[in-house]
Design a protein around this motif. Structure first.
Motif, PDB file in Angstrom:
ATOM      1  N   PRO A  11      59.553   8.604 100.868  1.00 55.11           N
ATOM      2  CA  PRO A  11      59.591   9.629  99.817  1.00 55.11           C
ATOM      3  C   PRO A  11      59.082   9.120  98.472  1.00 55.11           C
ATOM      4  O   PRO A  11      58.411   9.856  97.736  1.00 55.11           O
ATOM      5  CB  PRO A  11      61.076  10.012  99.749  1.00 55.11           C
ATOM      6  N   THR A  12      59.391   7.850  98.148  1.00 55.51           N
ATOM      7  CA  THR A  12      58.879   7.289  96.897  1.00 55.51           C
ATOM      8  C   THR A  12      57.364   7.166  96.945  1.00 55.51           C
ATOM      9  O   THR A  12      56.670   7.504  95.975  1.00 55.51           O
ATOM     10  CB  THR A  12      59.507   5.909  96.633  1.00 55.51           C
ATOM     11  N   ASP A  18      49.170   7.737  94.242  1.00 55.72           N
ATOM     12  CA  ASP A  18      48.031   8.648  94.362  1.00 55.72           C
ATOM     13  C   ASP A  18      46.745   7.834  94.462  1.00 55.72           C
ATOM     14  O   ASP A  18      46.763   6.599  94.406  1.00 55.72           O
ATOM     15  CB  ASP A  18      47.982   9.629  93.189  1.00 55.72           C
ATOM     16  N   THR A  19      45.642   8.538  94.596  1.00 54.85           N
ATOM     17  CA  THR A  19      44.363   7.853  94.803  1.00 54.85           C
ATOM     18  C   THR A  19      44.001   6.966  93.620  1.00 54.85           C
ATOM     19  O   THR A  19      43.491   5.849  93.809  1.00 54.85           O
ATOM     20  CB  THR A  19      43.252   8.897  95.036  1.00 54.85           C
ATOM     21  N   SER A  20      44.265   7.417  92.427  1.00 56.52           N
ATOM     22  CA  SER A  20      43.895   6.625  91.253  1.00 56.52           C
ATOM     23  C   SER A  20      44.686   5.320  91.205  1.00 56.52           C
ATOM     24  O   SER A  20      44.148   4.271  90.827  1.00 56.52           O
ATOM     25  CB  SER A  20      44.117   7.423  89.968  1.00 56.52           C
ATOM     26  N   LEU A  25      44.602  -0.585  91.950  1.00 52.88           N
ATOM     27  CA  LEU A  25      45.084  -1.820  92.564  1.00 52.88           C
ATOM     28  C   LEU A  25      43.967  -2.517  93.342  1.00 52.88           C
ATOM     29  O   LEU A  25      43.824  -3.747  93.279  1.00 52.88           O
ATOM     30  CB  LEU A  25      46.254  -1.517  93.501  1.00 52.88           C
ATOM     31  N   SER A  26      43.184  -1.720  94.047  1.00 56.17           N
ATOM     32  CA  SER A  26      42.146  -2.301  94.911  1.00 56.17           C
ATOM     33  C   SER A  26      41.046  -2.997  94.127  1.00 56.17           C
ATOM     34  O   SER A  26      40.304  -3.815  94.683  1.00 56.17           O
ATOM     35  CB  SER A  26      41.540  -1.206  95.800  1.00 56.17           C
ATOM     36  N   LEU A 313      55.429   9.908  85.940  1.00 53.03           N
ATOM     37  CA  LEU A 313      55.397   8.816  86.911  1.00 53.03           C
ATOM     38  C   LEU A 313      54.087   8.032  86.817  1.00 53.03           C
ATOM     39  O   LEU A 313      54.032   6.852  87.159  1.00 53.03           O
ATOM     40  CB  LEU A 313      55.589   9.360  88.325  1.00 53.03           C
ATOM     41  N   ARG A 314      53.039   8.698  86.340  1.00 57.26           N
ATOM     42  CA  ARG A 314      51.753   7.999  86.207  1.00 57.26           C
ATOM     43  C   ARG A 314      51.817   6.904  85.146  1.00 57.26           C
ATOM     44  O   ARG A 314      51.058   5.943  85.203  1.00 57.26           O
ATOM     45  CB  ARG A 314      50.639   9.003  85.892  1.00 57.26           C
ATOM     46  N   ARG A 315      52.713   7.076  84.169  1.00 59.66           N
ATOM     47  CA  ARG A 315      52.903   6.014  83.176  1.00 59.66           C
ATOM     48  C   ARG A 315      53.454   4.753  83.853  1.00 59.66           C
ATOM     49  O   ARG A 315      53.069   3.634  83.518  1.00 59.66           O
ATOM     50  CB  ARG A 315      53.866   6.484  82.079  1.00 59.66           C
ATOM     51  N   LEU A 316      54.350   4.950  84.825  1.00 57.07           N
ATOM     52  CA  LEU A 316      54.945   3.814  85.528  1.00 57.07           C
ATOM     53  C   LEU A 316      53.918   3.092  86.399  1.00 57.07           C
ATOM     54  O   LEU A 316      53.822   1.863  86.376  1.00 57.07           O
ATOM     55  CB  LEU A 316      56.115   4.284  86.393  1.00 57.07           C
TER      56      LEU A 316
END
Length: 346
Positions: A11-12, A18-20, A25-26, A313-316
């Motif tokens: 769930p997390t 997301d893709t971004s 990371l990649s 959540l995108r900030r995290l």
């Protein structure tokens, strides 16, 4: 290139990845496909065997001695949320593995939520809304705020006490959230108090607040806002004595953890109706269906909403990805979590 893997509950993963984030990371690491939800199966052990960095999230399996031993190359744990207590054990630090958390980024929306509550409390929005709605049955009734104008809001208190000019806000704990909230409150015409026995008074004054004892904080505050991490010595810290010290008309705000407040004592005080409470957290959470707090007119309950939600959540994940970038570049972490700090942080 370092090898990294994601470790969190499904769930997390669905909520924050997301893709971004994956693309970011990649660019810095060789990212293993999928997500680790446990550390014991042959597939999970094979993944751990060649991982240098674990990017963790809520619901990450516990990194105990066995898991650490299965990851001989592991050098860093980067957590995409706040507390690492749930999954990082002493075995991690004993191996010299560095740990990072984006708790400071998660503190931002909590402080913003609390700022909004503080300013609305100064206007007694909850009481005024109740009174305004009740006046439907009494068309033309005088308005206590402006007796010559029956068309405005209603507030049962002394109008001279209404507003945010010179109001006193008490902050319980100079935690990450408490400090961020003090920054946000500084531009307003408020008197700021803070209680934190672990921080020197000079440091608290440097944050723009007057250091006071816990009972004095309760006695002087128009808004009493709790930002204390839940630790063995903070469980029930806001007890019957502290609650009794709150003045009539005070607003108590809790966006920390419900168990920091003595639940029975809080219920007893709120039943009297002498102060208002905005509770984003409760003990237990959620409250039982028969709890009187659901229906008390002086209580606002929100569903653990203050922390990062939705686009926040995108900030995290952006902060966590930045930490991975730094590791890949051989730079020190921006947000390390030293082992001794866990004795005083969530």
């Amino acid at each position: 290139m370092m090898r990294a893997a994601l470790a969190m509950s499904l769930p997390t993963y669905d909520r924050i990845v997301d893709t971004s984030f994956l693309d970011r990371l990649s660019r810095s690491v060789d990212l293993a496909p999928g997500v680790l939800t446990e550390f014991t199966s042959p597939a999970a052990l094979a993944s751990l065997a060649d991982v240098d960095v674990l990017v963790t999230g809520w619901g990450c399996p516990v990194l105990d001695a066995a898991a650490v031993a299965a990851a001989p190359r592991l050098r860093a744990v980067v957590h995409t949320a706040g507390s690492v207590r749930g999954h990082v054990t002493p075995a991690v630090w004993e191996r010299g593995i560095v740990v990072s958390s984006v708790a400071a980024q998660n503190a931002v929306p909590v402080a913003e939520f609390t700022l909004a509550v503080v300013l609305l409390a100064g206007k007694d929005v909850l009481g005024a809304t109740r009174g305004y709605r009740a006046r439907r049955a009494r068309p033309g009734a005088p308005d206590p705020l402006n007796p010559g104008n029956p068309g405005n809001s209603e507030n049962p208190g002394n109008p001279r006490n209404l507003g945010n000019y010179g109001a006193t806000v008490g902050i319980l704990s100079a935690s990450l959230v408490g400090r961020r909230l003090l920054e946000l409150l500084r531009p307003f015409d408020l008197e700021l108090l803070v209680h934190d026995p672990y921080v020197p008074d000079a440091d608290l004054r440097a944050l723009g607040a007057e250091p006071v004892g816990l009972l004095e904080l309760a006695e002087r505050s128009d808004v009493f806002s709790i930002h204390t991490p839940l630790l063995p010595d903070t469980r029930g810290l806001v007890d019957a004595r502290v609650l009794a010290a709150l003045r009539d008309g005070t607003t108590l705000v809790n966006t920390a953890r419900g168990a920091v407040v003595d639940a029975a004592a809080l219920e007893a005080e709120l039943r009297t109706g002498r102060f208002t409470s905005v509770l984003d957290v409760t003990d237990p959470e959620p409250l039982p269906a028969d709890s009187p707090l659901w229906d008390l007119p002086n209580v606002v309950l929100t569903p653990h909403l203050a922390g990062s939600q939705g686009n926040e959540l995108r900030r995290l994940t952006a902060a966590a990805a930045a930490e991975v970038d730094r590791l890949a570049a051989g730079l020190p972490l921006h947000h390390p979590v030293p082992h001794p700090a866990l004795s005083r942080t969530a």
